[in-house]
Design an enzyme around this catalytic site. Sequence first.
Site, PDB file in Angstrom:
ATOM      1  N   ASP A   1      67.941  91.658  23.556  1.00 16.56           N
ATOM      2  CA  ASP A   1      69.227  91.267  22.981  1.00 16.56           C
ATOM      3  C   ASP A   1      69.230  91.167  21.458  1.00 16.56           C
ATOM      4  O   ASP A   1      70.144  90.608  20.874  1.00 16.56           O
ATOM      5  CB  ASP A   1      69.678  89.937  23.581  1.00 16.56           C
ATOM      6  CG  ASP A   1      68.701  88.796  23.293  1.00 16.56           C
ATOM      7  OD1 ASP A   1      67.728  88.996  22.529  1.00 16.56           O
ATOM      8  OD2 ASP A   1      68.893  87.693  23.846  1.00 16.56           O
TER       9      ASP A   1
ATOM     10  N   HIS B   1      65.212  88.578  21.584  1.00 16.77           N
ATOM     11  CA  HIS B   1      64.217  88.357  22.635  1.00 16.77           C
ATOM     12  C   HIS B   1      63.749  89.681  23.231  1.00 16.77           C
ATOM     13  O   HIS B   1      64.493  90.664  23.247  1.00 16.77           O
ATOM     14  CB  HIS B   1      64.808  87.458  23.727  1.00 16.77           C
ATOM     15  CG  HIS B   1      65.342  86.171  23.197  1.00 16.77           C
ATOM     16  ND1 HIS B   1      66.696  85.973  22.967  1.00 16.77           N
ATOM     17  CD2 HIS B   1      64.714  85.033  22.826  1.00 16.77           C
ATOM     18  CE1 HIS B   1      66.870  84.746  22.481  1.00 16.77           C
ATOM     19  NE2 HIS B   1      65.684  84.167  22.384  1.00 16.77           N
TER      20      HIS B   1
ATOM     21  N   SER C   1      62.185  79.767  23.144  1.00 14.92           N
ATOM     22  CA  SER C   1      62.820  80.700  24.077  1.00 14.92           C
ATOM     23  C   SER C   1      61.881  81.790  24.571  1.00 14.92           C
ATOM     24  O   SER C   1      62.158  82.436  25.589  1.00 14.92           O
ATOM     25  CB  SER C   1      64.058  81.343  23.428  1.00 14.92           C
ATOM     26  OG  SER C   1      63.698  82.049  22.258  1.00 14.92           O
TER      27      SER C   1
END
Length: 384
Positions: free
Chosen positions: A349, A352, A43
Site C-alpha cells: 500500500d 507496508h 505495523s
Amino acid sequence: MGFWRSVVATWFLLVVLWFLSSVVVADPVPPCEFPAIYNFGDSNSDTGGISAAFVPISAPYGEAFFHKPAGRDSDGRLIIDFIAERLKLPYLSAYLNSIGTNYRHGANFATGGSTIRRQNETIFEYGISPFALDMQIVQFDQFKARTTDLYNQVKSTPDAEKLPRAEEFSKALYTFDIGQNDLSVGFRKMSFDQLRAAMPDIVNQLASAVQHLYEQGGRAFWIHNTGPIGCLPVNLFYVSNPAPGYLDEHGCVKAQNEMAIEFNSKLKERIVRLKAELPEAAITYVDVYSAKYGLISNAKNLGFAGPLKVCCGYHVNFDHIWCGNKGKVNDSVVYGASCKDPSVFISWDGVHYSQAANQWVADHTQNGSLTDPPIPVTQACRRM
C-alpha cells in the site's frame, strides 16, 4: 613389488573404509521448544492491535491469505506470522483484541504506528500509536499477572486452554520489530543531526525493554533492526524532479536509508553490550535491512514488479487514494483498489510490504544467514 604395492593399497583402503564406517554422525542440535511468542512492535508485526483499538482495517487488506481483513497492514501474512509458522505455533492474537482471541501460545503487543520513544502527538494527526514500547511492556506485565491469576481460577475448565502457563514465560521467544516510526517522526520533526543525537536514547529505551523482560524471566530475544525506510514508495508520492543524488540507483531516498543504517549500527552496538549485561540471555540481532534492501535491489531478477510500484490504492501524479478508501479525483469517485496479482509486488500500500515480500524476507532471515549470532530462529534459545 607390484604385488606388495597392491596389498598395501588394499590394506590402506580397508582401514579408511573401516574408519569412515565407525564415525558416528552426531545428531543435529534439536530445535528450541518454544511454547509461546511474545511480540512487541509496530505495523510491521501488528496482527490486530491498532485495528481493535481504533478504526478496523478494511478490505482489501488480508485478501491474499485470510480472504478478509485480519488486522494486518498487508494483503496477507506478516513476518511475525512466518516466525510462528516456522516454530509450529499458532498465529498471535493481539493483546488489545477482545474477540475470538487465544493466548495459549503467546500474545502480540505490537500496534501500527508504535514508536520506541513516546511521541507528543495523537494518532489522528500523523498515525502515531499511543502504545509506545514502554506501554507495550506495561501491557505485558499486566497480561502476565492477570493470566496467571485467571489460569489458577479456571485451570480445571476448558477456558484454561486459551491461557498461557506461568512456567512457560521463561521458555518463550520474545520478538521485537520496532524503530521505523521513530525515524519517520524524526524526519518530520528534526534535522538529521538532531535525529542522530537522539539515536542513543532510542536504542537505550529498547534495551531497557529487553532488560525488563529479562528480569521477568525472559531469556530468548529475537530483535529485528529497522528496514530501508527510504525505499517506501510513500516517500516519493509528493516529490517531483528530485535533485541529483537525492535518490540511490534503486530509487530510494538515499539520506533516509543512511540514517536507518546509522540507527541499526547503534542498535547492534547496544545489543552487544546487552549480551554482556544479561549473561543468561540468548539475544539475536536480525538484519532485516539487508534482507529488504536485497529484495528491493534485485526485484526484477526475483520476479517482482518495480520496487516502488504500489499494489493497492490509487496513486496517479499527485492524486492519492489510500488502499481500501474512496475519494474524488477530478470530480469522479475513485476507489483505492488492489492490483490483480499482489504476489508480484513488494509494496502492498505504499508503506507496508506485501505478503510475498514478507515471506521472502522471512525466508532470508529466519535461516540465520543474516543474524548475529548466525543461528536460525528455531535455535534462538541458544547462547553463543
